[in-house]
Design a protein around this motif. Structure first.
Motif, PDB file in Angstrom:
ATOM      1  N   UNK A  24     -24.915  54.186  -3.519  1.00 36.79           N
ATOM      2  CA  UNK A  24     -24.105  54.312  -2.264  1.00 36.79           C
ATOM      3  C   UNK A  24     -23.649  52.843  -2.560  1.00 36.79           C
ATOM      4  N   UNK A  25     -22.567  52.269  -2.659  1.00 37.02           N
ATOM      5  CA  UNK A  25     -22.352  50.799  -2.150  1.00 37.02           C
ATOM      6  C   UNK A  25     -21.060  51.168  -1.122  1.00 37.02           C
ATOM      7  N   UNK A  26     -21.757  50.120  -0.341  1.00 38.81           N
ATOM      8  CA  UNK A  26     -21.121  50.048   1.048  1.00 38.81           C
ATOM      9  C   UNK A  26     -21.014  48.509   1.266  1.00 38.81           C
TER      10      UNK A  26
ATOM     11  N   UNK B 204     -28.378  41.882  -0.847  1.00 42.20           N
ATOM     12  CA  UNK B 204     -27.166  42.089  -0.502  1.00 42.20           C
ATOM     13  C   UNK B 204     -26.720  40.946  -1.478  1.00 42.20           C
ATOM     14  N   UNK B 205     -24.916  40.739  -1.491  1.00 37.08           N
ATOM     15  CA  UNK B 205     -24.059  40.436  -2.947  1.00 37.08           C
ATOM     16  C   UNK B 205     -22.953  39.544  -1.443  1.00 37.08           C
TER      17      UNK B 205
ATOM     18  N   UNK C 246     -23.839  46.246   1.978  1.00 33.34           N
ATOM     19  CA  UNK C 246     -24.745  46.279   0.754  1.00 33.34           C
ATOM     20  C   UNK C 246     -23.878  44.266   0.347  1.00 33.34           C
ATOM     21  N   UNK C 247     -22.365  44.304   0.242  1.00 31.94           N
ATOM     22  CA  UNK C 247     -21.394  44.125  -0.248  1.00 31.94           C
ATOM     23  C   UNK C 247     -20.676  43.269   1.138  1.00 31.94           C
ATOM     24  N   UNK C 248     -20.528  41.570   1.030  1.00 26.68           N
ATOM     25  CA  UNK C 248     -19.355  40.961   1.963  1.00 26.68           C
ATOM     26  C   UNK C 248     -18.675  41.033   0.973  1.00 26.68           C
ATOM     27  N   UNK C 249     -16.646  41.765   1.460  1.00 25.57           N
ATOM     28  CA  UNK C 249     -16.049  40.788   0.999  1.00 25.57           C
ATOM     29  C   UNK C 249     -15.318  39.723   1.690  1.00 25.57           C
ATOM     30  N   UNK C 250     -15.590  38.208   1.285  1.00 28.66           N
ATOM     31  CA  UNK C 250     -14.325  37.832   1.914  1.00 28.66           C
ATOM     32  C   UNK C 250     -13.214  37.156   1.493  1.00 28.66           C
TER      33      UNK C 250
ATOM     34  N   UNK D 288     -22.085  33.019  -4.332  1.00 30.49           N
ATOM     35  CA  UNK D 288     -21.230  34.139  -4.617  1.00 30.49           C
ATOM     36  C   UNK D 288     -21.482  34.979  -5.702  1.00 30.49           C
ATOM     37  N   UNK D 289     -21.445  36.250  -6.182  1.00 30.65           N
ATOM     38  CA  UNK D 289     -22.188  37.023  -7.120  1.00 30.65           C
ATOM     39  C   UNK D 289     -20.517  37.138  -7.738  1.00 30.65           C
TER      40      UNK D 289
END
Lengths: 499, 133, 140
Positions: free
Chosen positions: B8-10, B75-76, B48-52, B106-107
């Motif tokens: 699961x990917x938040x 985290x990414x 889990x992931x931050x979108x900038x 930044x991934x």
């Protein structure tokens, strides 16, 4: 005398009206103003700082002018001089005034507090500028940071509460101040047109149309009929896409999943037509000075004609689903009521104004576009609550579909662009303010140009007035309605960064 | 990035900009990003992931770093749009974004102004390691 | 009762309806004509040479400075494109370079599948730009 009669017969009534008011103002405020002239839609008045109080007092109190609504205030630089532009509007007499004041660099750094204090005596809306910058974060009860919902993500909200009722609300737009001073200085005109649609990314065509029409008026260029029809078509398509996105936002907040998914699907359908015309979904870069970038082919016309009834049916279906749900209706009714007087005083425009019962649409008033040849009605609400704001937008979408149907049925032949030399334009007059009815309200551009290039540019979107108004209308509502009321004002973040 | 595969990917989307509506358009039933177990959340601790994406001034950058610190490991970061990848479109002189890029890793980079919703799904799938063919 | 029958037909119709969702690995969206994607250097179909002569107009036009062009003089005074580099992280896909190109040597492909782990991979060289993006509608 003969000139006067000629104008009255052949020119639009509005032009004469503005000039008459200008002359009346000139005779009354003879020694207090430096000059007064017409700049596009507005009257431009250059005032020195000392006379400003008397000029505004005269404008507000004199029954001939009755300038009772505050629109915007912004600073602009032209060369080394710094000016302050104050936009005021009279709804009774239907004209707007731009007051231009020269100020010093020191005052800009102090947020021109002196002038704002003085304006606050006349207009309630100015108190937003008074407290902005030093918020009351330390003594507020609830602090709401930006959320991930589109439109509510560019400001902080500080709330004082009585149990679960909001007593006072304060909005701060500190995180939205991202614009550099002169981003437009080094840009050529074609690059500026490519840039400017980011100022209203919910409906990207409107800033472009506004800028290009303002420049065309400076160049005194008349656009061909076909180009105007293409522009109108795109404007209406983007209006539908914006409104349906608004509906999906509301449904997202109310957790109404069926309508949310259906409305996003329809948005994709509209955006697909837009993409096949312009080549991009959000930032079209399609309008050019003197016309449009490329012609609409017959294939696209056929596809539009095919998808119009589908769109009509599906939008009606979403409306039926939403209005048939009594839980939804009860939630929306009576939340965030905007009365007529407050809407006018705060300078709100567009669907938000129409929802509170005032029939005002620039498409009917102004005659630069060919909207006068088309038949459509302006939907009006009654009480000005959230439900009215939603139903007005639903009706507007259906009217837009009706306009599109009329446009594609009588699409004229001819050229789609007039070729002019874009890299070395020659502007005839020096300053202009131009407005257009965008989905959120009255989108305005004020620009000053010398002979060959643009010196200064001000973009003013209507969402900023809605945001100022939200401080006023949030008081007295419940806390759980905050998101709903703010989203129902249809705030476009791109317009807030511009002011 | 093997820990993220088939889990699961938040995702938490921050900032305001043109890319935001294109990212949220992936929720609609035409694209339906939830098929891959991707959820959009609004609390940093869940993400889990931050979108900038979008525009930032000094205060905004501080807030983002704050949010990133509050996120749990692993985290990414996914950077979307030319405003984050290059420089602020309306404030070209400012070096805030490049400072931000130096502070964090930044991934994933998604170019475009704004990128289409499909490009965002493509990036997510690349992250998840699902093959394209 | 009438309402029940009506609802039954709606449900019955929806069983056989095609789903709205496009299931990615199997299905692909065809994007409309003229949509703006990554730059593509055109190749002359007869001589199989790149049409672009490296005049550098697109470099001047671009507001972001994402294109770098270099030309080199070959024998007989002929000018040939030496280097053409596109930095995708800067490009805003406005399409002005295509519009202003006098040689009509570049166009915009439909390529949108762009996402890289490493930012360095976003710089596209000449050899990659010449490649037609799979089929002309390499998209899903």
């Amino acid at each position: 005398m003969a000139d006067n009669i000629y104008n009255k017969i052949y020119s639009s009534s509005r032009t004469v009206f503005l000039e008459e008011i200008g002359e009346k103002l000139k005779s009354i405020l003879k020694d207090k103003i430096e000059y007064i002239r017409r700049a596009g839609l507005d009257l431009l008045i250059l005032v020195s700082k000392n006379n400003l109080y008397q000029v505004i007092k005269e404008l507000k109190d004199n029954p001939d002018f009755k300038v009772n609504s505050f629109q915007s205030i912004a600073a602009l630089t032209n060369g080394k001089k710094i000016y302050l532009i104050i936009n005021l509007k009279s709804f009774d007499n239907d004209f707007s005034v731009l007051l231009k004041i020269e100020i010093s660099q020191r005052e800009i750094e102090g947020d021109y507090r002196e002038i704002i204090e003085m304006l606050a005596k006349f207009y309630r809306a100015v108190k937003f500028y008074k407290h902005s910058g030093r918020l009351i974060s330390d003594r507020c009860d609830i602090k709401i940071l930006p959320r991930s919902i589109e439109g509510l993500d560019c400001f902080d909200l500080d709330i004082l509460v009585d149990n679960d009722l909001i007593r006072e609300a304060y909005v701060s737009i500190e995180i939205a101040r991202i614009i550099g001073d002169d981003y437009y200085k080094d840009l050529k005109l074609y690059n500026l047109i490519a840039y400017i649609s980011r100022f209203d990314w919910k409906a990207g065509i409107f800033p472009e149309v506004c800028l290009c029409e303002a420049l065309e008026e400076l160049l005194q260029l008349k656009v061909t009929e076909r180009a105007q029809h293409i522009r109108m078509l795109l404007c209406e398509l983007y209006r539908i896409s914006n409104h349906i996105y608004f509906i999906s936002n509301i449904c997202n907040i109310l957790q109404h999943d069926i309508a949310y998914n259906l409305s996003l699907l329809e948005r994709e359908r509209v955006l697909r037509i837009i993409e096949s015309i312009t080549g991009s979904r959000i930032v079209p870069n399609f309008i050019r000075i003197g016309g449009v970038k490329k012609d609409i082919s017959e294939e696209i016309m056929v596809s539009i004609r095919k998808s119009l009834p589908v769109l009509f049916r599906n939008i009606r279906r979403i409306e039926k689903i939403m209005t048939g749900d009594f839980l939804l209706i009860e939630r929306l009714r009576g939340a965030g009521i905007i009365s007529k007087e407050i809407a006018l005083e705060y300078g709100v425009s567009g669907p938000n104004l129409r929802a509170s019962g005032i029939r005002h649409d620039l498409r009917k008033v102004k005659d630069s576009f060919l909207y006068k040849d088309l038949s459509f009605t302006i939907p009006v609400g009654k009480s000005g609550d959230c439900l009215d704001r939603i139903s007005v937008r639903f009706n507007e979408m259906l009217q837009s579909l009706r306009i599109i149907n009329q446009i594609i049925n009588k699409f004229p032949e001819g050229d789609f662009i007039k070729k002019i030399n874009v890299s070395h334009p020659e502007f005839k007059s020096s300053e202009i303010s131009y407005g257009i009815e965008c989905p959120h309200g009255l989108f305005k551009i004020y620009l000053e140009a010398d002979k060959n290039n643009i010196n200064s540019l001000l973009v003013k979107g209507p969402s900023f007035n809605s945001l100022i108004l939200s401080e006023e209308i949030l008081a007295g509502n419940k806390i759980e309605d905050v998101d709903l009321i703010l989203a129902s004002l249809d705030i476009s973040p791109g317009e807030i960064i511009s002011s | 990035m093997s820990f993220l595969i088939k889990s699961n990917f938040n995702i938490l989307v921050t900032g305001f900009g043109c890319c935001k509506q294109e990212i949220f358009a992936t929720q609609c039933s035409l694209y339906d990003i939830q098929r891959f177990g991707v959820n959009f959340v609004s609390v940093p601790e869940d993400a889990d992931i931050l979108v900038v994406q979008g525009f930032y001034n000094k205060k905004g950058i501080i807030r983002i770093l704050n949010i990133y610190d509050r996120m749990k490991n692993p985290k990414g970061i996914i950077a979307v749009g030319s405003c984050v990848l290059n420089e602020n479109l309306f404030n070209p002189g400012s070096e805030l974004v490049s400072q931000f890029r130096n502070r964090v890793i930044i991934n994933m980079h998604i170019p475009g102004c704004p990128p289409r919703p499909e490009a965002f799904i493509y990036a997510i799938l690349k992250f998840l390691g699902i093959s394209m063919q | 009762m009438l309402r029940l029958i009506k609802n039954f037909f709606i449900v019955f119709g929806n069983i056989f309806r095609k789903p709205h969702t496009i299931i990615y690995p199997r299905e692909r969206i065809i994007i409309p004509d003229g949509s703006r994607g990554v730059l593509h250097l055109k190749v002359d179909p007869d001589s199989l040479e790149i049409i672009c002569k490296g005049c550098g107009l697109c470099k001047i036009i671009c507001s972001q400075g994402c294109i770098t062009v270099q030309k080199r003089a070959e024998d007989k005074g002929r000018e040939v494109l030496d280097e053409f580099c596109l930095d995708l992280s800067k490009c805003i896909f406005c399409g002005n370079c295509v519009e202003f190109c006098k040689m009509n040597a570049i166009d915009m492909s439909y390529k949108y599948q762009l996402a890289e782990f490493d930012k360095k991979n976003l710089k596209l060289e000449k050899t990659e730009l010449v490649k037609p993006s799979g089929t002309i509608r390499d998209f899903w």
